[in-house]
Design an enzyme around this catalytic site. Sequence first.
Site, PDB file in Angstrom:
ATOM      1  CB  CYS A  69      17.999 -15.642 -22.494  1.00  0.00           C
ATOM      2  SG  CYS A  69      16.678 -15.705 -23.733  1.00  0.00           S
ATOM      3  CB  CYS A 114      13.413 -15.401 -20.917  1.00  0.00           C
ATOM      4  SG  CYS A 114      14.803 -14.285 -20.879  1.00  0.00           S
ATOM      5  CB  CYS A 139      16.662 -11.484 -24.700  1.00  0.00           C
ATOM      6  SG  CYS A 139      16.623 -12.049 -22.992  1.00  0.00           S
ATOM      7  CB  CYS A 186      12.292 -13.137 -23.521  1.00  0.00           C
ATOM      8  SG  CYS A 186      13.616 -13.821 -24.534  1.00  0.00           S
ATOM      9  N   GLY A 195       1.087 -15.352   5.882  1.00  0.00           N
ATOM     10  CA  GLY A 195       1.510 -16.746   5.776  1.00  0.00           C
ATOM     11  C   GLY A 195       0.533 -17.757   6.352  1.00  0.00           C
TER      12      GLY A 195
HETATM   13 ZN   LIG Z   1      15.365 -13.959 -23.021  1.00  0.00          ZN
END
Ligand SMILES: [Zn+2]
Lengths: 206, 306
Positions: free
Chosen positions: B250, B275, B253, B281, B41
Amino acid sequence: MAHSTPAASIYEGGFADPVGASQTVFRALMDAMARPGTVHALPAVTAPPAPLTASASALIATLADADTPVWLDPALTKTNAIKDWIVFHTGAPITAYQSEAAFAVVAAPQSLSALNGFSLGTQEFPDRSTSVILQVTTLTEGVALTLEGPGIKDRTTLAPAPMPQHFSEQWMANRQAFPRGIDLILAGPGSVAAMPRSTRLIRKEA
Amino acid sequence: MTAPMTETNTQNLASYNFAYLDEQTKRMIRRAILKGIAIPGYQVPFASREMPMPYGWGTGGVQVTAAIIGRDDVLKVIDQGADDTTNAVSIRAFFAKTAGVATTTATPDATIIQTRHRIPETPLHAGQVLVYQVPIPEPLRFLEPRETETRKMHALEEYGLMHVKLYEDIARNGRIATTYAYPVKVEGRYVMDPSPTPKFDNPKMHQSEALQLFGAGREKRIYAVPPHTNVVSLDFEDHPFEIQHFTEPCALCGAEQVYLDEVVLDDKGGRMFVCSDTHHCESRRAEGHRGALLGDEPVVEKEAAI
Ligand SMILES: [Zn+2]
């Protein structure tokens, strides 16, 4: 007796394929640093004068250059051969002061009495610290160290030898200084492991 | 948009270095990467080089990738989750040409994934490296423009102002309005900017199997999150951190619990949510999953065939 070793001259024994070799060595080291305690194979890509090992020399040839002073332990400075080899192959200046070193190479870890003489960086720039390369003869057959911290799922063990005196105490002090601190690179035969400053050493209950 | 590679580079095939950067530059970047991994970090300064592409194209990420990539690597590049934008295609082509590496769009097949602002939906595995292109690496910059001061704040762990600002955000908006570049705390020490990924992706950074490297070219900073490292989004007891939720799956999909992009379908206000991760996807559709817009026939066929 004129037996010719690969490092008969300091001008020999460097990377034959600097681009490929340094990338391979770096990736092994990066993986070792990202997953403390894991052991990664290092190809034999350098042939330095003894007692500098192939692993330690490959690491230093990969990492060091004119911007990074290198400190060598007394075992490596008995003659000028190793100093000259490193200067020739990397361009790195050799320093007599641990606190000035970007890298340190230690051929006799058991004789290293303190880790805190190296640069720990500053609170604002903890990256300005020494990375200490310890030449070890094994990464798996020494006294087991139990490690935890970033890069480690739960816990893991590493068993390097030889290691500095009172290593547990020294490492805990190093860890206390976080984010300052040194990072340890353990150069075993044909292999590398690492203990970045973020790694915690777990004391085994007796 | 023009391709980022210059004429000179494409003509002098034999004259440029492996992965474009010279060995000295790679060494310097590699040293910075090792320090970044050792201090999760913390932003390591590095001497960023000019690259044959503008800063907005992810020169920090490109330099990190160039410093770590080897001949056996398989590279995936995504831009907002998509493999096929001009930016992603150009960076893939850059490394295919300068390093001769294989490229892929399949997340599980990649050894290095360079990303601009998304983390793939497919969980990453050990051995993978995720390289982020970072525009502004300093999470405290909006509070304090002076680098010397922000560096001091990190050194002293003075993160109170950051919390105050987030809390004001809640007071004003009823919730934390920061949806991108939502600050995280790494391993209980450094507050870090996860680059402008949607905060939806923040939980994926926590205890990831993959090594995460961040490169900011213009700002000359490299930082890192090792695998299995705690990455916690800043929040408050009465206002815990929450990721965005999408009300519908989505449209292509049918995936739920993924990050969706809004796509405008026509000029009559028609739109769909799909997506953002194009590979995710596509692989779901290849497995027979069908969203509302595609109908569900193929799934029925598949079942009938068993
Ligand atoms: Zn998708």
